[in-house]
Design an enzyme around this catalytic site. Sequence first.
Site, mmCIF file in Angstrom:
data_model
loop_
_atom_site.group_PDB
_atom_site.id
_atom_site.type_symbol
_atom_site.label_atom_id
_atom_site.label_comp_id
_atom_site.label_asym_id
_atom_site.label_seq_id
_atom_site.Cartn_x
_atom_site.Cartn_y
_atom_site.Cartn_z
ATOM 1 N N HIS A 69 0.826 -1.209 0.000
ATOM 2 C CA HIS A 69 0.000 0.000 0.000
ATOM 3 C C HIS A 69 0.861 1.261 0.000
ATOM 4 C CE1 HIS A 69 -4.273 -1.459 1.069
ATOM 5 N NE2 HIS A 69 -3.583 -2.470 0.578
ATOM 6 N N HIS A 194 -1.528 -13.064 -0.867
ATOM 7 C CA HIS A 194 -2.785 -13.355 -0.186
ATOM 8 C C HIS A 194 -2.760 -14.720 0.495
ATOM 9 C CE1 HIS A 194 -5.325 -10.322 -2.766
ATOM 10 N NE2 HIS A 194 -4.487 -9.736 -1.926
#
Length: 327
Positions: A69, A194
């Site tokens: 991010h 993930h």
Amino acid sequence: MASSKLSPCLIFLQLIFLLFVFNSANAQLKVGFYKDTCPQAEAIVKKVMDQVMKVAPSLSGPLLRMHFHDCFVRGCDGSVLLNSSTGQAEKDSPPNLSLRGYQVIDRVKTALEKECPGVVSCADALAIVARDVTVATMGPFWEVETGRRDGRVSNFSEPLTNLPPFFANISQLISMFRSKGLSVKDLVVLSGGHTIGTSHCSSFTSRLYSSTGKDGTDPTLDSEYIEKLKSKCKVGDQTTLVEMDPGSVRTFDNSYYTLVSKRRGLFQSDAALLDNSETKAYVKLQSAATHRSTFFKDFGVSMINMGRVGVLTGKAGEIRKVCSKIN
């Protein structure tokens, strides 16, 4: 006439200059950047992270995601860590509200400042932490390039337009990664992150209750998996956390690709990897691998690639003493 002939030349020279500046900035990132100024930097980070992972292993996923991010908004400059008295920083933006572990980065930075005041950037601390939490969850080790400096700007609106949303289709994903200088392979490899961590139901319940299939379900999602998810996530649930890689949430492995290949990727952006020939081929390759295959090596390479996005080096930016505020 002379000026019209000169303009393309000037444009060409400007492009060459910009390319030179860009390459020069990247060249200043290197393994062992702190060899002389803070030789124990990575050892200090590892010591703190070893302590954190013993008591809070669930932070591995969020801390890995925090580096992602950071890099996708303004480049890898630590801007995601900045606070705003008016709630207008990156961390206040909806895509970042689920991020956790800021206190861990503060703890790492405090230890670094004690040993080497004003030397190691918050952006580099984030990059090293991302590697260390991956290793702590039995994932790959890679040499982290360092030399980043910290940015002074953090804007509420920028995560909304720069971070790939969980509902993105494959065209959007490829476009957003390419805009950061990252390849289609980087996209499918980094999606493998993930394999660790959890997600709030609100990030995927639209696939369970308001999609285009039977009873509002997503036709690209396995029906048995839908029922399991519905048992955990009711309409409007904003608090429940669900494992992104069930049964392997704290182990970094290639099982994420097995889930995606079986139409059990949690997000629409996971399912989208089956909608492109290159990403689908990689998913199938890794899901069929009886061992780690190339995924671990690939992940390290793609993390290095991502860690080069939009970096500030040289005299740009600053070295923040406290990661949450500019000096």
